[in-house]
Structures are given as C-alpha cells and as structure tokens.
Design a protein around this motif. Structure first.
Motif, PDB file in Angstrom:
ATOM      1  N   ALA A   1       0.862  -1.188   0.000  1.00  0.00           N
ATOM      2  CA  ALA A   1       0.000   0.000   0.000  1.00  0.00           C
ATOM      3  C   ALA A   1       0.896   1.236   0.000  1.00  0.00           C
ATOM      4  CB  ALA A   1      -0.909   0.010   1.222  1.00  0.00           C
ATOM      5  N   VAL A   2       0.383   2.323  -0.546  1.00  0.00           N
ATOM      6  CA  VAL A   2       1.096   3.601  -0.554  1.00  0.00           C
ATOM      7  C   VAL A   2       0.292   4.596   0.265  1.00  0.00           C
ATOM      8  CG1 VAL A   2       1.957   5.511  -1.960  1.00  0.00           C
ATOM      9  CG2 VAL A   2       2.134   3.155  -2.811  1.00  0.00           C
ATOM     10  N   ILE A   3       0.925   5.207   1.263  1.00  0.00           N
ATOM     11  CA  ILE A   3       0.260   6.177   2.129  1.00  0.00           C
ATOM     12  C   ILE A   3       0.746   7.580   1.796  1.00  0.00           C
ATOM     13  CG2 ILE A   3      -0.044   6.966   4.513  1.00  0.00           C
ATOM     14  CD1 ILE A   3       0.247   4.080   5.407  1.00  0.00           C
ATOM     15  N   ASP A   4      -0.181   8.491   1.562  1.00  0.00           N
ATOM     16  CA  ASP A   4       0.093   9.891   1.236  1.00  0.00           C
ATOM     17  C   ASP A   4       1.071  10.018   0.068  1.00  0.00           C
ATOM     18  OD1 ASP A   4      -1.687  10.998   3.017  1.00  0.00           O
ATOM     19  OD2 ASP A   4      -0.214  11.372   4.580  1.00  0.00           O
ATOM     20  N   PRO A   5       0.585   9.820  -1.166  1.00  0.00           N
ATOM     21  CA  PRO A   5       1.467   9.883  -2.333  1.00  0.00           C
ATOM     22  C   PRO A   5       2.099  11.240  -2.575  1.00  0.00           C
ATOM     23  CG  PRO A   5      -0.836   9.786  -2.995  1.00  0.00           C
ATOM     24  CD  PRO A   5      -0.811   9.508  -1.524  1.00  0.00           C
ATOM     25  N   GLY A   6       1.535  12.298  -1.971  1.00  0.00           N
ATOM     26  CA  GLY A   6       2.198  13.598  -1.999  1.00  0.00           C
ATOM     27  C   GLY A   6       1.785  14.475  -3.160  1.00  0.00           C
ATOM     28  N   PRO A   7       2.590  15.510  -3.435  1.00  0.00           N
ATOM     29  CA  PRO A   7       2.289  16.433  -4.529  1.00  0.00           C
ATOM     30  C   PRO A   7       2.638  15.793  -5.873  1.00  0.00           C
ATOM     31  CG  PRO A   7       4.407  16.985  -3.587  1.00  0.00           C
ATOM     32  CD  PRO A   7       3.846  15.859  -2.741  1.00  0.00           C
ATOM     33  N   ILE A   8       2.083  16.352  -6.933  1.00  0.00           N
ATOM     34  CA  ILE A   8       2.423  15.853  -8.267  1.00  0.00           C
ATOM     35  C   ILE A   8       3.822  16.337  -8.631  1.00  0.00           C
ATOM     36  CG2 ILE A   8       1.883  15.989 -10.720  1.00  0.00           C
ATOM     37  CD1 ILE A   8      -1.044  16.044 -10.016  1.00  0.00           C
TER      38      ILE A   8
ATOM     39  N   ILE B   1      -3.947   3.008  -2.588  1.00  0.00           N
ATOM     40  CA  ILE B   1      -3.293   4.300  -2.390  1.00  0.00           C
ATOM     41  C   ILE B   1      -4.117   4.999  -1.319  1.00  0.00           C
ATOM     42  CG2 ILE B   1      -2.646   6.485  -3.446  1.00  0.00           C
ATOM     43  CD1 ILE B   1      -2.688   4.892  -6.171  1.00  0.00           C
ATOM     44  N   MET B   2      -3.513   5.238  -0.149  1.00  0.00           N
ATOM     45  CA  MET B   2      -4.259   5.666   1.031  1.00  0.00           C
ATOM     46  C   MET B   2      -3.859   7.096   1.425  1.00  0.00           C
ATOM     47  SD  MET B   2      -3.983   2.023   3.087  1.00  0.00           S
ATOM     48  CE  MET B   2      -5.267   2.396   4.287  1.00  0.00           C
TER      49      MET B   2
ATOM     50  N   VAL C   1      -7.926   4.372  -4.951  1.00  0.00           N
ATOM     51  CA  VAL C   1      -7.598   5.404  -3.968  1.00  0.00           C
ATOM     52  C   VAL C   1      -8.599   5.272  -2.826  1.00  0.00           C
ATOM     53  CG1 VAL C   1      -7.400   7.879  -3.530  1.00  0.00           C
ATOM     54  CG2 VAL C   1      -6.706   6.937  -5.755  1.00  0.00           C
ATOM     55  N   VAL C   2      -8.094   5.080  -1.608  1.00  0.00           N
ATOM     56  CA  VAL C   2      -8.965   4.890  -0.453  1.00  0.00           C
ATOM     57  C   VAL C   2      -8.452   5.747   0.702  1.00  0.00           C
ATOM     58  CG1 VAL C   2      -9.470   2.516  -1.135  1.00  0.00           C
ATOM     59  CG2 VAL C   2      -7.682   2.946   0.535  1.00  0.00           C
ATOM     60  N   GLY C   3      -9.308   5.928   1.697  1.00  0.00           N
ATOM     61  CA  GLY C   3      -8.875   6.673   2.883  1.00  0.00           C
ATOM     62  C   GLY C   3      -9.851   7.756   3.244  1.00  0.00           C
ATOM     63  N   CYS C   4      -9.340   8.973   3.396  1.00  0.00           N
ATOM     64  CA  CYS C   4     -10.164  10.073   3.897  1.00  0.00           C
ATOM     65  C   CYS C   4     -11.242  10.469   2.901  1.00  0.00           C
ATOM     66  CB  CYS C   4      -9.287  11.274   4.227  1.00  0.00           C
ATOM     67  SG  CYS C   4      -8.509  12.035   2.782  1.00  0.00           S
ATOM     68  N   ALA C   5     -12.242  11.158   3.409  1.00  0.00           N
ATOM     69  CA  ALA C   5     -13.317  11.679   2.571  1.00  0.00           C
ATOM     70  C   ALA C   5     -12.822  12.880   1.777  1.00  0.00           C
ATOM     71  CB  ALA C   5     -14.508  12.090   3.443  1.00  0.00           C
ATOM     72  N   PRO C   6     -13.421  13.170   0.613  1.00  0.00           N
ATOM     73  CA  PRO C   6     -13.046  14.381  -0.122  1.00  0.00           C
ATOM     74  C   PRO C   6     -13.464  15.616   0.648  1.00  0.00           C
ATOM     75  CG  PRO C   6     -14.927  13.323  -1.156  1.00  0.00           C
ATOM     76  CD  PRO C   6     -14.451  12.390  -0.082  1.00  0.00           C
TER      77      PRO C   6
ATOM     78  N   ALA D   1     -10.576  12.265  -5.462  1.00  0.00           N
ATOM     79  CA  ALA D   1     -11.863  11.572  -5.641  1.00  0.00           C
ATOM     80  C   ALA D   1     -11.657  10.103  -5.284  1.00  0.00           C
ATOM     81  CB  ALA D   1     -12.363  11.726  -7.069  1.00  0.00           C
ATOM     82  N   PRO D   2     -11.816   9.736  -4.013  1.00  0.00           N
ATOM     83  CA  PRO D   2     -11.509   8.369  -3.600  1.00  0.00           C
ATOM     84  C   PRO D   2     -12.486   7.344  -4.155  1.00  0.00           C
ATOM     85  CG  PRO D   2     -12.581   9.554  -1.817  1.00  0.00           C
ATOM     86  CD  PRO D   2     -12.314  10.561  -2.904  1.00  0.00           C
ATOM     87  N   ASP D   3     -11.977   6.162  -4.408  1.00  0.00           N
ATOM     88  CA  ASP D   3     -12.839   5.052  -4.787  1.00  0.00           C
ATOM     89  C   ASP D   3     -13.582   4.496  -3.579  1.00  0.00           C
ATOM     90  OD1 ASP D   3     -12.024   4.573  -7.697  1.00  0.00           O
ATOM     91  OD2 ASP D   3     -10.087   4.607  -6.690  1.00  0.00           O
ATOM     92  N   ARG D   4     -13.006   4.707  -2.399  1.00  0.00           N
ATOM     93  CA  ARG D   4     -13.634   4.215  -1.171  1.00  0.00           C
ATOM     94  C   ARG D   4     -13.193   5.095  -0.011  1.00  0.00           C
ATOM     95  NH1 ARG D   4     -12.159  -1.644   1.526  1.00  0.00           N
ATOM     96  NH2 ARG D   4     -13.187  -1.340   3.547  1.00  0.00           N
ATOM     97  N   VAL D   5     -14.144   5.527   0.796  1.00  0.00           N
ATOM     98  CA  VAL D   5     -13.853   6.284   2.014  1.00  0.00           C
ATOM     99  C   VAL D   5     -13.850   5.309   3.189  1.00  0.00           C
ATOM    100  CG1 VAL D   5     -14.670   8.079   3.581  1.00  0.00           C
ATOM    101  CG2 VAL D   5     -14.814   8.428   1.102  1.00  0.00           C
TER     102      VAL D   5
END
Length: 292
Positions: A51-58, A78-79, A102-107, A126-130
C-alpha cells in the motif's frame, strides 16, 4: 518547532524505516512541510503487494521514486490521510500507472480568499472508497486500520499498521512541529479530542508526513496536550488583562517568531478562541476578544 536541517536531504530515496515500511521524501520543502512530504510504501519488500500512504504532490521525480520503492509489487491501495495539496494530488497519476484504488479520507475542499497558513486543499481528490473509523485494508503480511483523527482537518485519518504497532499520523502528529489548526475546517476541540484518543492507544512508533519517526509517542502526545493547554491559559490571561483582537495576542505568545509563520500563529490562536467561545469561556464583539 525544529529548524530545517542542512542539506543534503534523502529526497527521492527509499529509506527502510522498519521491516514493512519504506519512506520516500518528496521534493517540496517549505516552512509548513519541513524537508518535504513523506510518502510511505507498506508491505514486505519481497512480497507480492503493498500500500502507498500519502502519495504527496504531483512531481515526476517523486512519482518515479515511489514507483521505484514499489518495485515489482502490486499496489493494493493508495491511502490518503487528508486532502491538503502536499498529501493527495499524486494519487491520480499513481492510480493511473498502478491500477490501484484510492482509499482513505473523505473528499474535502474549503476555499479561502486570504493568505493561508498551511497548504490549500486538493480539489482533484476523488476516492474510490472512504474508510470509516476502524475499517481496514489488508495485503500479504500487512494490515492498515483507519483511525479517525479530526482536528487539523475534519477529514483527517491516521492508519495503524497492526503487524508492527506503528501508526501513520499524517499531519495530526508530526516529527518536527505541532500541527496547525486552521478554522473554519480545522477545529481545536476536535484536535484535542483526537490527541486524547491517541494517548489512550498503545502504538509503539509514529511515522508522520513530516519529520523523523517518533519513538516515544505517548510522551510526545502528552507534551502536545500540555502545550495546547498552556497556550489556552496564555490566551485566557491576556484576555483578562484587556480585550484585544487576534493579532494582539501574537507578540506576547510567540516571541521571536519567524515572520513567515505569523499567519499560522494567528490561525492557531483563532482556533483556540473559537473553542473557548463554544465552551462559553470567551466572547467576541466586532473582532475584539475578551473573557466571558
């Protein structure tokens, strides 16, 4: 607040901080991000998935470094801990290249018109799952459980790595500075409640988005709670001396403060004042605060 250490920083390198965790530093240093945002790749290095946590800035450089840390593993998720622009924007290109959800926090997007004291929100998230509090993502040899920790932002999550006892704390608890709490979305009452929630846990180590790993988490959290209570007491004392606007609290509370951080200090004081107002301890009339 710690001083930013001299270069070189380990930007772009996959630093193994514990058996299941690689840390990759993004090239976005600033007064609010320290040496940059830290992305974490979680899972056995020789395993089939991670899993990847906080992928950061582009950043092409940072995305290349994350993908090098992933290696041949499939990315299960991706969390994101929250949606400030130094944390979540790279989720889109990373999801495109890996096929991971992409999962984790709400938008969450809060528009502001004045100068900010932290990073702005990411409107592309835009997460796939919150994930709700207590929900988990699992892979081969790793389990990450979401822990709701509102305060820095209302949508902030931490992620507990069950196999090692570590907690990924995003910006809620950082390894270099106290977190900023910026109204209207940031809430000091929620932030303090979230700190108390962490204090009641038995996590062995914190990995934050900024700064070194925290090896004595309970000690740090107790200190953070004490620091915020001290700030609250300072505000109460100053209000009892005379009513004043927010800006007039700063010279007495933050002596020798870097001018670039005055905005953050004013927002932190405002967050305390709004919390005191909710509790019936302070009142404001036309921007002038006084004890109730």
């Amino acid at each position: 607040m710690s001083r930013i250490p001299p270069k070189p920083w380990p930007t772009g390198l996959a630093d193994q901080v514990e058996p299941l965790v690689l840390r990759v530093l993004a090239p976005n240093p600033s007064p609010y991000t320290f040496t940059g945002t830290q992305t974490y790749v979680v899972g056995p290095i020789d395993g089939p998935d991670c899993a990847v946590i906080d992928p950061g800035p582009i950043s092409d450089e940072h995305l290349d470094a994350i993908e090098a840390a992933i290696g041949k593993r499939a990315v299960t998720a991706i969390m994101c801990t929250h949606t400030h622009r130094d944390h979540s924007p790279a989720a889109i290109p990373l999801a495109a290249s890996t096929g991971a959800p992409v999962v984790g926090c709400a938008p969450l997007v809060i528009e502001t018109t004045g100068p900010r004291a932290d990073e702005a929100f990411d409107p592309t998230y835009a997460p796939d799952r919150v994930l709700e509090d207590g929900e988990a993502m699992r892979g081969t040899g790793w389990t990450l459980t979401a822990l709701a920790t509102p305060g820095h932002t209302s949508n902030h999550l931490c992620f507990a790595l069950e196999e090692s006892g570590s907690l990924f704390t995003g910006d809620h608890v950082m390894g270099w500075s106290t977190s900023v709490v910026i109204p209207p979305d940031g809430d000091m009452g929620d932030y303090m409640a979230s700190l108390e929630k962490l204090l009641a846990r038995d996590d062995t180590r914190y990995h934050s988005a900024h700064g070194a790993a925290i090896e004595k988490p309970k000690q740090l959290v107790r200190g953070m709670i004490g620091h915020r209570r001290q700030r609250e007491n300072q505000i109460l004392r100053l209000m009892r001396e005379r009513p004043r606007p927010v800006s007039a609290f700063i010279p007495d509370m933050y002596r020798g403060l870097d001018e670039r951080l005055i905005g953050a200090a004013e927002m932190s004081v405002t967050a305390h004042l709004l919390d005191l107002e909710k509790r019936g301890i302070a009142v404001s009339e036309e921007g002038i605060w006084q004890a109730a």
